[in-house]
Motif scaffolding. Structure first.
Motif, PDB file in Angstrom:
ATOM      1  N   SER A  78      16.676  -7.958   9.355  1.00  9.93           N
ATOM      2  CA  SER A  78      16.252  -9.314   9.705  1.00  9.93           C
ATOM      3  C   SER A  78      15.718  -9.348  11.132  1.00  9.93           C
ATOM      4  CB  SER A  78      17.405 -10.314   9.557  1.00  9.93           C
ATOM      5  OG  SER A  78      18.502  -9.969  10.379  1.00  9.93           O
ATOM      6  N   VAL A  79      14.837 -10.305  11.381  1.00 11.89           N
ATOM      7  CA  VAL A  79      14.254 -10.523  12.702  1.00 11.89           C
ATOM      8  C   VAL A  79      14.480 -11.975  13.094  1.00 11.89           C
ATOM      9  CG1 VAL A  79      12.108 -10.627  14.030  1.00 11.89           C
ATOM     10  CG2 VAL A  79      12.514  -8.717  12.468  1.00 11.89           C
ATOM     11  N   VAL A  80      14.970 -12.175  14.308  1.00 12.30           N
ATOM     12  CA  VAL A  80      15.269 -13.513  14.809  1.00 12.30           C
ATOM     13  C   VAL A  80      14.296 -13.860  15.932  1.00 12.30           C
ATOM     14  CG1 VAL A  80      17.007 -15.029  15.829  1.00 12.30           C
ATOM     15  CG2 VAL A  80      17.714 -13.199  14.277  1.00 12.30           C
ATOM     16  N   PRO A  81      13.248 -14.616  15.651  1.00 10.91           N
ATOM     17  CA  PRO A  81      12.360 -15.039  16.739  1.00 10.91           C
ATOM     18  C   PRO A  81      13.037 -16.115  17.585  1.00 10.91           C
ATOM     19  CG  PRO A  81      11.290 -15.184  14.564  1.00 10.91           C
ATOM     20  CD  PRO A  81      12.763 -15.062  14.340  1.00 10.91           C
ATOM     21  N   GLY A  82      12.764 -16.084  18.877  1.00 11.06           N
ATOM     22  CA  GLY A  82      13.189 -17.173  19.738  1.00 11.06           C
ATOM     23  C   GLY A  82      12.132 -18.260  19.721  1.00 11.06           C
ATOM     24  N   TYR A  83      11.886 -18.897  20.858  1.00 10.33           N
ATOM     25  CA  TYR A  83      10.818 -19.885  20.941  1.00 10.33           C
ATOM     26  C   TYR A  83       9.479 -19.150  20.937  1.00 10.33           C
ATOM     27  CZ  TYR A  83      14.084 -23.636  22.236  1.00 10.33           C
ATOM     28  OH  TYR A  83      15.089 -24.564  22.241  1.00 10.33           O
ATOM     29  N   ILE A  84       8.717 -19.314  19.882  1.00  4.19           N
ATOM     30  CA  ILE A  84       7.437 -18.631  19.730  1.00  4.19           C
ATOM     31  C   ILE A  84       6.319 -19.674  19.763  1.00  4.19           C
ATOM     32  CG2 ILE A  84       6.036 -17.116  18.286  1.00  4.19           C
ATOM     33  CD1 ILE A  84       8.608 -15.830  19.435  1.00  4.19           C
ATOM     34  N   GLY A 138      23.193 -17.712   6.724  1.00  4.80           N
ATOM     35  CA  GLY A 138      23.456 -17.117   5.422  1.00  4.80           C
ATOM     36  C   GLY A 138      22.522 -15.965   5.127  1.00  4.80           C
ATOM     37  N   MET A 139      21.274 -16.096   5.548  1.00  4.61           N
ATOM     38  CA  MET A 139      20.294 -15.043   5.281  1.00  4.61           C
ATOM     39  C   MET A 139      20.610 -13.779   6.065  1.00  4.61           C
ATOM     40  SD  MET A 139      17.892 -14.982   3.126  1.00  4.61           S
ATOM     41  CE  MET A 139      16.988 -13.534   2.568  1.00  4.61           C
ATOM     42  N   ILE A 140      21.218 -13.912   7.232  1.00  5.71           N
ATOM     43  CA  ILE A 140      21.638 -12.729   7.981  1.00  5.71           C
ATOM     44  C   ILE A 140      22.710 -11.980   7.200  1.00  5.71           C
ATOM     45  CG2 ILE A 140      22.801 -11.928  10.070  1.00  5.71           C
ATOM     46  CD1 ILE A 140      21.380 -14.142  11.606  1.00  5.71           C
ATOM     47  N   VAL A 162       6.404 -10.875  17.744  1.00  2.49           N
ATOM     48  CA  VAL A 162       7.278 -10.835  16.566  1.00  2.49           C
ATOM     49  C   VAL A 162       6.725  -9.864  15.538  1.00  2.49           C
ATOM     50  CG1 VAL A 162       8.332 -12.177  14.707  1.00  2.49           C
ATOM     51  CG2 VAL A 162       7.993 -13.224  16.958  1.00  2.49           C
ATOM     52  N   SER A 163       5.433  -9.937  15.301  1.00  2.36           N
ATOM     53  CA  SER A 163       4.799  -9.095  14.292  1.00  2.36           C
ATOM     54  C   SER A 163       5.008  -7.613  14.575  1.00  2.36           C
ATOM     55  CB  SER A 163       3.300  -9.403  14.225  1.00  2.36           C
ATOM     56  OG  SER A 163       2.646  -8.570  13.298  1.00  2.36           O
ATOM     57  N   SER A 164       4.954  -7.213  15.831  1.00  6.20           N
ATOM     58  CA  SER A 164       5.105  -5.792  16.152  1.00  6.20           C
ATOM     59  C   SER A 164       6.490  -5.279  15.783  1.00  6.20           C
ATOM     60  CB  SER A 164       4.828  -5.543  17.645  1.00  6.20           C
ATOM     61  OG  SER A 164       5.759  -6.222  18.459  1.00  6.20           O
ATOM     62  N   VAL A 165       7.507  -6.131  15.881  1.00  5.61           N
ATOM     63  CA  VAL A 165       8.855  -5.731  15.487  1.00  5.61           C
ATOM     64  C   VAL A 165       8.965  -5.649  13.966  1.00  5.61           C
ATOM     65  CG1 VAL A 165      11.298  -6.368  15.563  1.00  5.61           C
ATOM     66  CG2 VAL A 165       9.867  -6.700  17.577  1.00  5.61           C
ATOM     67  N   VAL A 166       8.375  -6.636  13.278  1.00  2.00           N
ATOM     68  CA  VAL A 166       8.358  -6.618  11.816  1.00  2.00           C
ATOM     69  C   VAL A 166       7.646  -5.363  11.312  1.00  2.00           C
ATOM     70  CG1 VAL A 166       7.519  -7.793   9.747  1.00  2.00           C
ATOM     71  CG2 VAL A 166       8.449  -9.132  11.641  1.00  2.00           C
ATOM     72  N   SER A 196      18.770  -0.083   8.879  1.00  2.00           N
ATOM     73  CA  SER A 196      18.985  -1.017   7.775  1.00  2.00           C
ATOM     74  C   SER A 196      20.237  -1.832   8.053  1.00  2.00           C
ATOM     75  CB  SER A 196      19.133  -0.263   6.447  1.00  2.00           C
ATOM     76  OG  SER A 196      19.014  -1.143   5.345  1.00  2.00           O
ATOM     77  N   GLY A 197      20.210  -3.074   7.619  1.00  2.00           N
ATOM     78  CA  GLY A 197      21.329  -3.973   7.890  1.00  2.00           C
ATOM     79  C   GLY A 197      21.357  -4.473   9.318  1.00  2.00           C
ATOM     80  N   ALA A 198      20.254  -4.292  10.028  1.00  3.60           N
ATOM     81  CA  ALA A 198      20.193  -4.661  11.444  1.00  3.60           C
ATOM     82  C   ALA A 198      19.536  -6.014  11.630  1.00  3.60           C
ATOM     83  CB  ALA A 198      19.423  -3.608  12.241  1.00  3.60           C
ATOM     84  N   CYS A 199      19.820  -6.627  12.772  1.00  2.00           N
ATOM     85  CA  CYS A 199      19.233  -7.916  13.124  1.00  2.00           C
ATOM     86  C   CYS A 199      18.581  -7.769  14.498  1.00  2.00           C
ATOM     87  CB  CYS A 199      20.314  -8.997  13.148  1.00  2.00           C
ATOM     88  SG  CYS A 199      19.714 -10.657  13.461  1.00  2.00           S
ATOM     89  N   TYR A 200      17.263  -7.866  14.536  1.00  2.00           N
ATOM     90  CA  TYR A 200      16.503  -7.701  15.770  1.00  2.00           C
ATOM     91  C   TYR A 200      16.164  -9.062  16.366  1.00  2.00           C
ATOM     92  CZ  TYR A 200      15.720  -2.670  15.352  1.00  2.00           C
ATOM     93  OH  TYR A 200      15.896  -1.312  15.299  1.00  2.00           O
ATOM     94  N   TYR A 201      16.553  -9.260  17.629  1.00  2.65           N
ATOM     95  CA  TYR A 201      16.285 -10.515  18.332  1.00  2.65           C
ATOM     96  C   TYR A 201      15.015 -10.381  19.172  1.00  2.65           C
ATOM     97  CZ  TYR A 201      20.815 -12.471  17.064  1.00  2.65           C
ATOM     98  OH  TYR A 201      21.877 -12.972  16.363  1.00  2.65           O
TER      99      TYR A 201
END
Length: 299
Positions: free
Chosen positions: A189-195, A168-170, A229-233, A245-250
């Protein structure tokens, strides 16, 4: 030793960025990187002790942080918190919606109350923080909002509540990016995997065993770091992403791209980036990354 960010010094000088869930894990790491780049960081969470500990770390490193204890599920508390951030920080240029939480349970055993609590934690609160940031500052000045979510592809067995909330947040991200574009506000939005973060210690031994087993199937053969993750944020908050804008980074090391019938041979070639000088180490059920593991990126 300071935070070893890849970005230029003073990138966020004179700016204020709000980070929810800033007392630990990815939120703590992101707060440190932003502060090292000149931002005044507003740390938000429920436990003031944890926030103050991070604020003290940032101050020791020469940065500036302010703390705000807040139950993000409480609309009036969020409104007051954002007002306080603007008052004390003088402005509000960025928001990192990182706070959240969930528990593991089969869907058939999950109560409606438990489901709704996680949805309020991981979806409603993020929207409320973003809305208040807009109405109290960004509508007149522009800004950038980054929502930390989870990958909804393939579902989230044992965590149907957070799967629904994060998916929903995406959609919220994509919608706000369109509605708020005329205000000069970007939403991504940013989608972290296993961190390899301390948050994994909260899971049951059974879930931790699944994470460990899952490493064998991952293309990178390792978990990601908080700094990765932080570097992408940080990029998404910066002027360098002014047309994003409106993008989702994995940030998942291709772990959602691999086919079930494909196996990546064991290797150690996907070197981690560990810029966070105060990293507390990976979850207790995993071994730590050594200097050699980080290759030339480790200082």
């Amino acid at each position: 030793m300071p935070y070893r960010s890849i970005y230029r010094p003073d990138l966020f000088a004179g700016r204020t960025v709000l980070v929810t869930g800033g007392g630990s894990g990815i939120g703590r790491c992101t707060a440190h990187e932003l502060a090292s780049l000149g931002a005044t960081v507003a740390l938000v969470g429920r436990q003031m002790v944890k926030l103050e500990t991070v604020a003290d770390e940032i101050a020791e490193d020469g940065g500036t942080a302010i703390c705000h204890a807040c139950d993000l599920r409480d609309e009036e508390a969020v409104r007051a918190m954002v007002t306080d951030v603007v008052d004390r920080g003088g402005r509000l240029d960025g928001v990192v919606n990182n706070a959240g939480g969930q528990f593991t349970s089969p869907a058939e055993d999950m109560s409606t109350k438990g489901f709704e609590t996680v949805v309020r934690n991981n979806l409603v609160s993020g929207f409320t923080v973003a809305r208040e940031a807009l109405t109290q500052w960004m509508r007149d000045h522009g800004g950038s909002i980054v929502n930390i979510v989870a990958d909804p592809i393939g579902g989230t067995p044992m965590m149907v509540h957070t799967g629904g909330a994060r998916a929903g947040m995406i959609t919220v991200t994509e919608t706000l990016a369109v509605e708020w574009a005329n205000y000069g506000v970007r939403v991504n939005s940013v989608v972290p995997g296993y961190i390899a973060s301390s948050g994994m210690n909260t899971y049951t031994p059974e879930m931790q065993a699944k994470f460990t087993e899952g490493l064998k199937k991952m293309p990178f053969k390792r978990m990601g770091t908080e700094a990765e993750v932080s570097s992408v944020v940080t990029f998404l908050l910066s002027e360098g992403s002014s047309y994003v804008s409106g993008a989702c980074y994995y940030v998942h090391g291709a772990s959602q791209s691999i086919r079930q019938d494909w196996t990546v041979p064991d290797h150690t070639n996907a070197k981690p980036y560990q810029g966070f000088h105060r990293y507390n180490g990976p979850p207790h059920f995993l071994g730590g990354y050594t200097d050699d593991d980080a290759g030339e990126d480790q200082s």
